[in-house]
Design an enzyme around this catalytic site. Structure first.
Site, short mmCIF file in Angstrom:
data_model
loop_
_atom_site.label_atom_id
_atom_site.label_comp_id
_atom_site.label_asym_id
_atom_site.label_seq_id
_atom_site.Cartn_x
_atom_site.Cartn_y
_atom_site.Cartn_z
N GLU A 114 0.82 -1.22 0.00
CA GLU A 114 0.00 0.00 0.00
C GLU A 114 0.86 1.27 0.00
O GLU A 114 0.64 2.18 0.81
CB GLU A 114 -0.94 0.01 1.21
CG GLU A 114 -2.00 -1.06 1.15
CD GLU A 114 -3.12 -0.84 2.14
OE1 GLU A 114 -2.90 -0.16 3.15
OE2 GLU A 114 -4.23 -1.34 1.90
N GLU A 157 -6.85 -7.86 -0.48
CA GLU A 157 -7.38 -7.81 0.89
C GLU A 157 -8.88 -7.54 0.86
O GLU A 157 -9.30 -6.39 0.70
CB GLU A 157 -6.67 -6.72 1.73
CG GLU A 157 -5.23 -7.05 2.05
CD GLU A 157 -4.56 -6.00 2.94
OE1 GLU A 157 -5.28 -5.28 3.68
OE2 GLU A 157 -3.32 -5.89 2.87
C1 GAL Z 1 -4.40 -2.67 5.06
C2 GAL Z 1 -2.97 -3.19 5.20
C3 GAL Z 1 -2.95 -4.45 6.06
C4 GAL Z 1 -3.73 -4.22 7.32
C5 GAL Z 1 -5.13 -3.78 6.98
C6 GAL Z 1 -5.99 -3.50 8.18
O1 GAL Z 1 -4.43 -1.37 4.62
O2 GAL Z 1 -2.44 -3.48 3.94
O3 GAL Z 1 -1.63 -4.80 6.33
O4 GAL Z 1 -3.08 -3.25 8.06
O5 GAL Z 1 -5.08 -2.59 6.28
O6 GAL Z 1 -6.17 -4.64 8.93
#
Ligand code: GAL
Length: 615
Positions: free
Chosen positions: A181, A250
């Protein structure tokens, strides 16, 4: 032809097969291609240090039974290199063992090397020693940082190669990730950040892993690196080139827990809706973050104030038990998607409007497969639609999946999976013991100096705790001694929490919060005539894992520290002598590991600073 020649030819042939040139993982605009087959891949995050090795086989099997093809994990740099060049790959950090277990279960691996990982993990995965390399600046065009990042990334890649873990070697790793990110900070930082992205992509590709690299939330990911989406919904997302597949790294199954904030929950109906919506627009890779969240053991939680539990309301709960109906409903979704796989990978969807807030997405293959998704985006009302001459009733905010373009086998809003209520029982027959720590503890690590010191610089994060102790002389003639009032002590701290002791008695407590770790303590100080000891226990509660150059953020008491309401008005304690003690006495005693010890006694609830043990 002699046998010797044959051996040489065979060896050369084998070698040519076992180099990335013979890469068996590729991609096109539709999907990741494994051994020539476009695949719809369902993946889930399980972070190996957030469970125990004994739990791994069961977690992986449950993921497989839930319809997953891939396990995604970050690599946890600060766990693997606690001090420079001292590596650790044992126990919960046995990365190779974890990957081999995934392989034995017949699943693939998406390895997110980072090495910046965010992940609510202490310092975002960076070892704290990295911060003290002179001239370093994290995640930018900085020679010291780039050298360290390259060294660790290369170390992991060569370890994976040595263990034959990439797909072309017969292993399970089909994808790897560099950075995490970086898109949003890059936007804020400008030129040096752009150079850094180009460098990071080039460095990763140069490591010749033979499998595609991804960068999540990185709209300008340089070719051939694939940019991917993270979020609660990603149906608005497109890759930055038409020849890259649409991937969601994600899918937030819920959210992490912080101390002092409510425990988050995401209903599975909405989760399934978001995934079905992504697949119907042509997405071909989804990864649940988290599929099993687990536990932030020891001092691994990021912060400040990230909770010990990383349960994440995930389909497999913190303890490794199925969370129903979340796990089951997603399994049903995956089955339905897999029934559509041939059609999904063969064409882009044809979208037809069926009503004000209703659509169909239809995929067809040359060999006659047809799969349809019927969506009702209306959040309140059922909709009756006509599709291919048939009527369908669609619940609000739902997507129906028809793997033969006729029969609905799955609807995201209709949960058919088992709904169970977990009942937790109290364990009986255990008892509490306690140990009262010393509020005036000094060992060989203690030292005295003028002024206030930044906490992490002193502790190097080997403990959460740092004692700041100073002495104050009070004249017998001070007005407050007779006046029936006490002076006020004010302490400014960069975070994250304080316990103030005056002459060994707890005087007050103060802490910052998830949004802002800074705090100001203000309370009456019960001073007496003569010498007084002011000892302040400052605690850090997880180092930051995200934020603009978080490596430069401070913790601890930076001042001013002031006593007011004295005859002289106020007295500034900031620049007098302070004694520092790293850690608690209980830590020095290794108390948590002492099972049979006279240090432990019956619970005395009246004493501050108490350790509790339950056995
Ligand atoms: C995303 C990040 C993850 C984790 C998630 C929140 O933005 O890539 O590593 O932090 O948010 O749980």
């Amino acid at each position: 032809m002699g046998t010797g020649w044959l051996v040489v030819v065979t060896a050369a042939l084998l070698l040519s097969l076992l180099t990335p040139a013979a890469a068996s993982v590729a991609y096109d605009h539709k999907a990741i291609i494994i051994n020539g087959q476009r695949r719809i891949l369902i993946s889930g995050s399980i972070h190996y240090p957030r469970s125990t090795p004994e739990m791994w086989p069961d977690l992986i099997q449950k993921a497989k039974n839930g319809g997953l093809d891939v396990i995604q994990t970050y690599v946890f740099w600060n766990g693997h290199e606690p001090s420079p060049d001292q590596y650790f790959f044992e126990d919960r950090y046995d990365l190779v063992r974890f990957i081999k277990l995934v392989q034995q279960a017949g699943l693939y691996v998406n390895l997110r090397i980072g090495p910046y990982i965010c992940a609510e993990w202490n310092f975002g995965g960076f070892p704290v020693w990295l911060k003290y390399i002179p001239g370093i600046r994290f995640r930018t065009d900085n020679e010291h940082f780039k050298a360290a990042m390259e060294k660790f990334t290369a170390k992991i890649v060569s370890m994976m190669k040595a263990e034959n873990l990439f797909e072309w070697q017969g292993g399970p790793i089909i994808l790897s990730q560099i950075e995490n990110e970086f898109g949003p900070p890059e936007y804020d930082q400008g030129e040096p950040a752009k150079n850094y992205v180009a460098w990071a992509a080039g460095m990763a590709v140069g490591l010749d892993t033979g499998v595609p690299w991804i960068m999540c939330k990185q709209d300008d990911a340089p070719d051939p690196v694939i940019n991917t989406c993270n979020g609660f919904y990603c149906d608005y997302f497109y890759p930055n080139q038409p020849y890259k597949p649409t991937m969601w790294t994600e899918v937030w199954t819920s959210w992490f827990t912080g101390f002092g904030v409510p425990v988050p929950h995401r209903p599975v109906e909405d989760l399934a809706f978001s995934v079905a919506k992504f697949i119907q627009k042509g997405g071909s890779f989804v990864n649940y973050y988290m599929y099993h969240g687990g536990t932030n053991f020891g001092r691994t939680a990021g912060g400040p104030f990230i909770a010990t539990s990383y349960d994440y309301d995930a389909p497999i709960d913190e303890f490794g038990l199925l969370r129903q109906p979340k796990w089951g409903h997603l399994r049903d979704l995956h089955r339905a998607i897999k029934l559509c796989e041939m059609a999904l990978v063969s064409s882009d969807p044809v979208v037809t409007y069926l009503g004000n807030s209703q659509e169909s997405h239809v995929f067809r293959s040359n060999s006659g497969d047809c799969a349809a998704f019927l969506a009702n985006y209306d959040v309140k009302s059922y909709a009756r639609v006509t599709f291919n001459g048939m009527h369908y009733d669609l619940p609000p905010w739902s997507i129906s999946i028809l793997p033969d373009c006729k029969t609905i086998v799955f609807n995201s809003a209709r949960v058919g999976a088992q709904t169970s209520l977990m009942q937790m029982n109290w364990l009986r027959g255990f008892s509490w013991q306690s140990y009262n720590d010393d509020t005036n503890f000094n060992d060989e690590l203690s030292f005295t100096t003028t002024g206030l010191l930044e906490q992490i610089n002193v502790t190097r994060d080997i403990t959460d705790y740092l004692w700041y102790t100073t002495y104050v002389d009070i004249n017998e003639t001070e007005g407050f001694l007779k006046g029936g009032y006490y002076p006020v002590l004010s302490v400014m701290s960069a975070g994250h929490s304080l316990n103030v002791f005056i002459n060994g008695q707890l005087s007050g407590t103060s802490y910052g919060g998830v949004q802002d770790p800074r705090l100001t303590y203000s309370g009456n100080a019960m001073l007496r005539a003569g010498s007084n000891t002011i000892s302040i226990l400052s605690a850090s509660v997880g180092l930051p894992n995200v934020g603009e150059h978080f490596e430069t953020w401070n913790a601890g008491i930076l001042g001013p520290v002031v006593l007011s309401d004295l005859d002289e008005g106020w007295r500034d304690l900031t620049w007098q002598k302070w004694t520092y003690q790293v850690g608690l006495k209980g830590e020095a005693l290794n108390l948590h590991a002492l099972t049979q010890s006279s240090e432990w006694g019956d619970v005395d609830a009246n004493k501050p600073l108490t350790w509790y043990k339950w056995e």
